[in-house]
Write an enzyme that holds these catalytic residues in place. Structure first.
Site, PDB file in Angstrom:
ATOM      1  N   GLU A  32      32.284  38.626  40.759  1.00 44.78           N
ATOM      2  CA  GLU A  32      33.394  38.673  41.931  1.00 44.78           C
ATOM      3  C   GLU A  32      33.307  39.985  42.402  1.00 44.78           C
ATOM      4  O   GLU A  32      32.672  41.458  41.869  1.00 44.78           O
ATOM      5  CB  GLU A  32      34.831  39.051  41.212  1.00 44.78           C
ATOM      6  CG  GLU A  32      36.017  38.966  41.902  1.00 44.78           C
ATOM      7  CD  GLU A  32      37.155  39.803  40.937  1.00 44.78           C
ATOM      8  OE1 GLU A  32      38.155  38.699  41.331  1.00 44.78           O
ATOM      9  OE2 GLU A  32      36.700  40.932  40.394  1.00 44.78           O
ATOM     10  N   LEU A  33      32.885  39.406  43.911  1.00 46.44           N
ATOM     11  CA  LEU A  33      32.874  40.062  45.337  1.00 46.44           C
ATOM     12  C   LEU A  33      33.767  40.925  45.449  1.00 46.44           C
ATOM     13  O   LEU A  33      33.991  40.374  46.192  1.00 46.44           O
ATOM     14  CB  LEU A  33      31.690  39.852  45.749  1.00 46.44           C
ATOM     15  CG  LEU A  33      30.734  40.683  47.120  1.00 46.44           C
ATOM     16  CD1 LEU A  33      29.595  41.011  45.830  1.00 46.44           C
ATOM     17  CD2 LEU A  33      30.083  40.359  47.546  1.00 46.44           C
ATOM     18  N   ARG A  34      33.913  42.760  45.266  1.00 46.73           N
ATOM     19  CA  ARG A  34      34.858  42.910  45.037  1.00 46.73           C
ATOM     20  C   ARG A  34      34.691  44.377  46.280  1.00 46.73           C
ATOM     21  O   ARG A  34      34.607  45.477  46.425  1.00 46.73           O
ATOM     22  CB  ARG A  34      35.367  43.643  44.298  1.00 46.73           C
ATOM     23  CG  ARG A  34      35.877  43.286  42.853  1.00 46.73           C
ATOM     24  CD  ARG A  34      37.384  43.124  43.069  1.00 46.73           C
ATOM     25  NE  ARG A  34      38.832  43.990  43.264  1.00 46.73           N
ATOM     26  CZ  ARG A  34      38.881  44.901  43.009  1.00 46.73           C
ATOM     27  NH1 ARG A  34      38.698  44.779  41.200  1.00 46.73           N
ATOM     28  NH2 ARG A  34      40.167  45.147  42.850  1.00 46.73           N
ATOM     29  N   ARG A  65      40.648  42.692  47.806  1.00 45.94           N
ATOM     30  CA  ARG A  65      41.573  42.890  46.957  1.00 45.94           C
ATOM     31  C   ARG A  65      43.102  43.818  47.738  1.00 45.94           C
ATOM     32  O   ARG A  65      42.266  44.935  48.179  1.00 45.94           O
ATOM     33  CB  ARG A  65      41.915  43.393  45.906  1.00 45.94           C
ATOM     34  CG  ARG A  65      42.593  43.144  44.984  1.00 45.94           C
ATOM     35  CD  ARG A  65      43.770  41.789  44.347  1.00 45.94           C
ATOM     36  NE  ARG A  65      42.427  41.225  43.281  1.00 45.94           N
ATOM     37  CZ  ARG A  65      41.877  40.148  43.120  1.00 45.94           C
ATOM     38  NH1 ARG A  65      43.084  39.676  44.366  1.00 45.94           N
ATOM     39  NH2 ARG A  65      41.003  39.271  42.839  1.00 45.94           N
ATOM     40  N   HIS A 122      48.895  39.557  40.398  1.00 46.92           N
ATOM     41  CA  HIS A 122      48.650  40.852  39.424  1.00 46.92           C
ATOM     42  C   HIS A 122      49.927  41.776  39.293  1.00 46.92           C
ATOM     43  O   HIS A 122      50.507  42.284  40.273  1.00 46.92           O
ATOM     44  CB  HIS A 122      47.822  41.870  39.139  1.00 46.92           C
ATOM     45  CG  HIS A 122      45.964  41.414  40.336  1.00 46.92           C
ATOM     46  ND1 HIS A 122      46.408  40.282  41.002  1.00 46.92           N
ATOM     47  CD2 HIS A 122      45.281  40.401  39.475  1.00 46.92           C
ATOM     48  CE1 HIS A 122      44.589  39.896  41.258  1.00 46.92           C
ATOM     49  NE2 HIS A 122      44.215  39.995  39.669  1.00 46.92           N
ATOM     50  N   LYS A 149      45.486  31.972  39.156  1.00 44.94           N
ATOM     51  CA  LYS A 149      45.440  33.186  38.383  1.00 44.94           C
ATOM     52  C   LYS A 149      46.210  34.439  39.035  1.00 44.94           C
ATOM     53  O   LYS A 149      46.957  34.350  39.122  1.00 44.94           O
ATOM     54  CB  LYS A 149      43.789  33.643  39.075  1.00 44.94           C
ATOM     55  CG  LYS A 149      43.480  35.457  38.022  1.00 44.94           C
ATOM     56  CD  LYS A 149      43.111  36.628  39.186  1.00 44.94           C
ATOM     57  CE  LYS A 149      42.507  37.635  38.434  1.00 44.94           C
ATOM     58  NZ  LYS A 149      41.459  38.982  38.772  1.00 44.94           N
ATOM     59  N   ARG A 188      41.667  37.440  26.663  1.00 46.05           N
ATOM     60  CA  ARG A 188      40.359  37.138  27.768  1.00 46.05           C
ATOM     61  C   ARG A 188      39.078  35.910  26.732  1.00 46.05           C
ATOM     62  O   ARG A 188      38.049  35.455  27.845  1.00 46.05           O
ATOM     63  CB  ARG A 188      39.333  38.411  27.969  1.00 46.05           C
ATOM     64  CG  ARG A 188      40.249  39.530  28.437  1.00 46.05           C
ATOM     65  CD  ARG A 188      39.906  40.984  28.598  1.00 46.05           C
ATOM     66  NE  ARG A 188      41.135  41.392  29.570  1.00 46.05           N
ATOM     67  CZ  ARG A 188      41.156  41.651  30.753  1.00 46.05           C
ATOM     68  NH1 ARG A 188      40.553  40.677  31.886  1.00 46.05           N
ATOM     69  NH2 ARG A 188      41.814  41.987  31.976  1.00 46.05           N
ATOM     70  N   GLN A 211      38.942  44.699  29.795  1.00 43.05           N
ATOM     71  CA  GLN A 211      38.261  43.693  29.785  1.00 43.05           C
ATOM     72  C   GLN A 211      37.182  44.087  28.389  1.00 43.05           C
ATOM     73  O   GLN A 211      37.808  45.435  28.693  1.00 43.05           O
ATOM     74  CB  GLN A 211      37.279  43.974  31.434  1.00 43.05           C
ATOM     75  CG  GLN A 211      38.438  43.164  32.550  1.00 43.05           C
ATOM     76  CD  GLN A 211      37.563  43.324  33.810  1.00 43.05           C
ATOM     77  OE1 GLN A 211      36.751  44.824  34.082  1.00 43.05           O
ATOM     78  NE2 GLN A 211      38.130  43.120  35.146  1.00 43.05           N
TER      79      GLN A 211
END
Length: 228
Positions: A32-34, A65, A122, A149, A188, A211
């Site tokens: 995931e390229l943040r 984001r 989120h 998501k 998870r 995580q």
């Protein structure tokens, strides 16, 4: 999506080649390229990093984001330009349900370019009531999201039960169901048994609370028969 759970590693632009090499060694499926965490948001710089990921032949989720959902304070018009610049190299574009001025545009951009869209939500403080979670799922589906998501802070065992049950109820859709925080760690891995298709991990530094480190997560998935 693949038949087995896909493990996603969020990354920024720091030590990117070293991180990608470790990710491949650990058999992580996607990054995931943040982009919101990059040190430089110049379009040329961002595209260079996206190209680098593709050179390693890894699947890529691209996101910028929003600040309200754990990202950075970047104007929506800039975020949209970044999405337009990286869509060629991404497999999935991730935009927040709450980013109302651009989310539909991002979903349509992904569709037009033959890529997948992921609409995300989120809540870092709580797990909402069932009705609100269902509204989030339905609103994301109405936007045309290929993947939906939702990530909520888990404050009790009851939160876990509700999160997994509502995920199972909606498992005809492609979902990513995440319980954040220490108590939420079980989701998870267990989420896959209820219909979740992705899980997020880390190498070195976590991007979100709860995580599980990459090596440990892969072992957990193997232990429960979710990876060979």
């Amino acid at each position: 999506m693949e038949n087995y759970p896909l493990v996603v590693l969020p990354i920024d632009d720091k030590d990117i080649e070293k991180t990608l090499a470790i990710a491949i060694d650990k058999k992580i499926d996607m990054v995931e390229l943040r982009i919101d965490q990059f040190s430089n948001l110049d379009i040329g710089y961002v595209v260079e990093k996206a190209k680098l990921v593709k050179k390693y032949e890894m699947g890529m989720i691209a996101t910028v984001r929003s600040k309200s959902e754990g990202g950075s304070d970047i104007p929506d018009e800039i975020r949209m330009k970044i999405f337009e610049a990286v869509v060629e190299y991404a497999d999935i574009l991730d935009v927040e349900l709450t980013s109302k001025s651009i989310n539909k545009k991002v979903v349509e951009l992904a569709k037009d370019e033959g890529k997948l869209s992921l609409v995300s939500y989120h809540d870092f403080e709580k797990t909402p009531e069932n009705e609100e979670i269902q509204e989030i799922i339905d609103a994301s589906a109405q936007l045309g999201a290929d993947i939906i998501k939702y990530a909520f802070k888990i404050n009790s065992i009851e939160d876990i039960r509700r999160l997994m049950c509502i995920t199972a109820k909606n498992s005809h859709r492609k979902l990513v169901a995440i319980g954040m925080g220490e108590l939420g760690k079980i989701t998870r891995v267990a989420g896959f048994f209820f219909g979740s298709v992705l899980t997020y991990t880390y190498i070195g530094r976590a991007f979100a609370p709860g995580q599980i480190e990459a090596g440990k997560l892969i072992e957990e998935l193997k232990f429960y028969g979710l990876r060979s």
